[in-house]
Design a protein around this motif. Structure first.
Motif, PDB file in Angstrom:
ATOM      1  N   UNK A   3       0.952  -1.001  -0.017  1.00 54.96           N
ATOM      2  CA  UNK A   3       0.125   0.142   0.124  1.00 54.96           C
ATOM      3  C   UNK A   3       0.914   1.128   0.002  1.00 54.96           C
ATOM      4  N   UNK A   4       0.712   2.166  -0.936  1.00 50.94           N
ATOM      5  CA  UNK A   4       1.325   3.199  -1.158  1.00 50.94           C
ATOM      6  C   UNK A   4       0.795   4.451  -0.211  1.00 50.94           C
ATOM      7  N   UNK A   5       1.448   4.891   0.792  1.00 55.82           N
ATOM      8  CA  UNK A   5       1.040   5.466   2.096  1.00 55.82           C
ATOM      9  C   UNK A   5       1.300   7.136   1.708  1.00 55.82           C
ATOM     10  N   UNK A   6       0.799   8.025   2.724  1.00 53.60           N
ATOM     11  CA  UNK A   6       1.029   9.579   2.647  1.00 53.60           C
ATOM     12  C   UNK A   6       2.204   9.715   3.191  1.00 53.60           C
ATOM     13  N   UNK A   7       2.778  10.806   3.030  1.00 55.30           N
ATOM     14  CA  UNK A   7       4.069  11.266   3.678  1.00 55.30           C
ATOM     15  C   UNK A   7       3.649  12.555   4.640  1.00 55.30           C
ATOM     16  N   UNK A  18     -10.025   3.671   2.034  1.00 49.71           N
ATOM     17  CA  UNK A  18     -10.305   3.680   0.937  1.00 49.71           C
ATOM     18  C   UNK A  18      -9.026   3.908  -0.060  1.00 49.71           C
ATOM     19  N   UNK A  19      -9.076   2.642  -1.193  1.00 48.32           N
ATOM     20  CA  UNK A  19      -7.834   2.584  -1.834  1.00 48.32           C
ATOM     21  C   UNK A  19      -8.160   2.163  -3.152  1.00 48.32           C
ATOM     22  N   UNK A  20      -6.998   2.344  -4.192  1.00 46.17           N
ATOM     23  CA  UNK A  20      -7.392   1.972  -5.641  1.00 46.17           C
ATOM     24  C   UNK A  20      -6.133   1.137  -6.066  1.00 46.17           C
ATOM     25  N   UNK A  32       0.422  -2.347  -6.928  1.00 47.41           N
ATOM     26  CA  UNK A  32       0.224  -2.058  -5.474  1.00 47.41           C
ATOM     27  C   UNK A  32      -1.213  -1.413  -5.227  1.00 47.41           C
ATOM     28  N   UNK A  33      -1.531  -1.034  -4.224  1.00 45.01           N
ATOM     29  CA  UNK A  33      -2.836  -0.043  -3.793  1.00 45.01           C
ATOM     30  C   UNK A  33      -2.319   1.098  -3.488  1.00 45.01           C
ATOM     31  N   UNK A  34      -2.956   2.311  -3.584  1.00 48.39           N
ATOM     32  CA  UNK A  34      -2.470   3.557  -3.328  1.00 48.39           C
ATOM     33  C   UNK A  34      -3.712   4.004  -2.322  1.00 48.39           C
ATOM     34  N   UNK A  35      -3.218   4.430  -1.094  1.00 47.73           N
ATOM     35  CA  UNK A  35      -4.476   5.043  -0.350  1.00 47.73           C
ATOM     36  C   UNK A  35      -4.920   6.261  -0.519  1.00 47.73           C
ATOM     37  N   UNK A  36      -6.187   6.537  -0.836  1.00 50.43           N
ATOM     38  CA  UNK A  36      -6.807   7.782  -1.300  1.00 50.43           C
ATOM     39  C   UNK A  36      -7.359   8.383  -0.042  1.00 50.43           C
TER      40      UNK A  36
END
Length: 498
Positions: A3-7, A18-20, A32-36
């Motif tokens: 999962x690609x997170x925020x910084x 919520x991810x895509x 991967x999935x990216x967090x929205x």
């Protein structure tokens, strides 16, 4: 699944529910999935940036510049990693990714000169005993919303200069290919940007609208499609923000009968089909003066297209990789079908392209339309794919009239050996960026980028000198120290220097 997170505040943050998915365009393999980000997550990033602003703005510009120097070095040393992330998620060929990154690094180089760029103007004795000066002060929290087609370069248009000017920043990269922007932001932290000064939130419209409406955000930079650019501009300005929003394009190249046609065709190939046409500065229309010249140009283009190497972007032997998504591929194919229905001649049909070993990829060959007319959808719309339209005209003025009537005004160019024609064209064409025998007239980092008409909303262009003005407010100070012990009478007339 990764999962690609925020910084936020210098740390990767636990992902939103919520991810895509993110896909490899060459294979459509899920990477991967990216967090929205939710509104609450974006508000947390804004609050962090706001809390970091008072101390960051007090850091001397020379110290901010030293961080930019270190960032430049880190980007150069990690270039292969950045480009691999770009190609893996976007699909562009590695050489193209390296060119994109280099253009971004050049903007960091420009930001290294911020102590000079922030110098104000000083005037001594504007009146007896009165001095005046102006200075450029940061705005506060700024935000950037960037597109999928340049995941590294466009963020580097924005946050390095914004931060170098003393602002803090929240970046919202494209949710289609966010990894390069996130990795580069982490290099910024490694270079010495304090936690909280630069934050990255991944997301979609919910994140965008939060940035546009939160009163703590002072300025927003955007690059993307024209409908979204207009939404960003109207919403952001209605909420009291300074906004620059760059939209779509339909860039025309005029080919005169006296042009060096071999070199013109070679440069058109790269400008039309490089990065699979997914560039806002791509040449998508060639306006050829004279039928004889047009016949030659179409024949030469068709021959060059037959030699194009199309395949996985990780292989630098290829000229063109896949489109970023299956949905975009289908959209471009629908434009091609519509062009045929409207009567344009499809001289080269790139549909049905098969790349051995990559049968599930988003590959589309180069397409060439001839005898395109005004009013056709393939001329009106920005297709954002490997489609080049040829229009035939009888004169330079007719070509210029077609370009000037178009809704977009991003870039254009002319191929000619005639200096008078080139000068007339560049002086009078209603387009923001003009090339003379240069197909992609993207300004260098120490100038500024921006189109006209529906390609740009806002007064100031991107990067270069305009970026310093966009990310700062001018303050003018007038100072006087009266002589001690001298009583002065009140003056009721408006002050003047007469």
């Amino acid at each position: 699944m990764t999962v690609i997170e925020h910084l936020i505040n210098g740390k990767r943050m636990a992902p939103d529910p919520r991810q895509q998915p993110i896909f490899n365009p060459s294979t459509n393999e899920e990477l991967a999935n990216v967090a929205l980000a939710s509104r609450a997550t974006v508000e947390q990033a804004i609050a962090t940036a706001q809390a970091s602003y008072p101390s960051w703005r007090q850091v001397p510009p020379v110290k901010r510049a030293r961080i930019m120097f270190r960032l430049k070095d880190l980007l150069e040393r990690n270039a292969d990693k950045v480009c691999a992330l770009l190609t893996r998620e976007h699909g562009k060929v590695l050489n193209d990714a390296m060119g994109e990154l280099q253009r971004g690094i050049e903007n960091v180089e420009y930001a290294c000169g911020v102590p000079e760029l922030l110098k104000g103007e000083h005037s001594r004795d504007v009146a007896p005993g009165i001095d005046a000066w102006s200075e450029f002060q940061p705005l506060g929290v700024c935000a950037g919303i960037t597109p999928f087609n340049f995941p590294a370069m466009v963020p580097l248009w924005m946050w390095p200069m914004a931060i170098a000017c003393g602002n803090t920043f929240v970046l919202k990269p494209s949710e289609r290919d966010p990894s390069a922007a996130l990795f580069i932001a982490e290099l910024g932290l490694e270079a010495g940007i304090p936690p909280g000064v630069l934050n990255v939130v991944n997301g979609d419209k919910e994140a965008v609208d939060t940035l546009l409406t939160d009163e703590r955000v002072q300025a927003v930079s955007f690059v993307g499609s024209t409908p979204v650019a207009e939404h960003v501009y109207t919403t952001g300005t209605a909420n009291g923000k300074r906004v620059q929003a760059f939209g779509g394009a339909k860039n025309h190249a005029v080919i005169m009968p006296d042009a060096d046609l071999d070199n013109a065709v070679s440069s058109l190939m790269g400008a039309a089909y490089g990065s699979c046409g997914e560039r806002c500065m791509a040449i998508s229309v060639a306006v050829v003066v004279g039928d004889t010249t047009a016949d030659i140009v179409v024949a030469k283009l068709s021959e060059e297209i037959s030699r194009l190497k199309i395949g996985d972007g990780m292989d630098n032997r290829n000229d063109m990789g896949p489109l970023v998504s299956r949905a975009l591929k289908e959209k471009v194919e629908s434009y091609i079908a519509q062009g045929v229905e409207e009567g344009a001649e499809l001289a080269v049909d790139g549909r049905g392209m098969q790349v051995p070993g990559f049968g599930n990829g988003n590959f589309l060959g180069a397409n060439l339309f001839d005898r395109v007319r005004e009013g056709m959808v393939v001329h009106r719309d920005e297709i954002f794919g490997p489609v080049l339209c040829v229009m035939r005209v009888d004169s330079l003025q007719e070509a210029m009239d077609i370009i000037d009537r178009h809704q977009y005004g991003n870039g254009t160019c002319i191929y000619t050996r005639d200096g008078e024609a080139a000068r007339y064209f560049s002086d009078n064409i209603k387009i923001g960026m003009v090339g003379i025998n240069v197909p992609l007239p993207v300004p260098v980092a120490y100038q500024s980028f921006g189109g006209w008409k529906h390609s740009r909303f806002g007064d100031l262009h991107a990067y270069g000198p305009d970026s310093v003005r966009f990310y700062t407010l001018r303050k003018t100070i007038t100072q006087r120290w009266p002589a001690g012990g001298v009583r002065e009478s009140a003056q009721f007339s408006f002050p003047s220097h007469s």
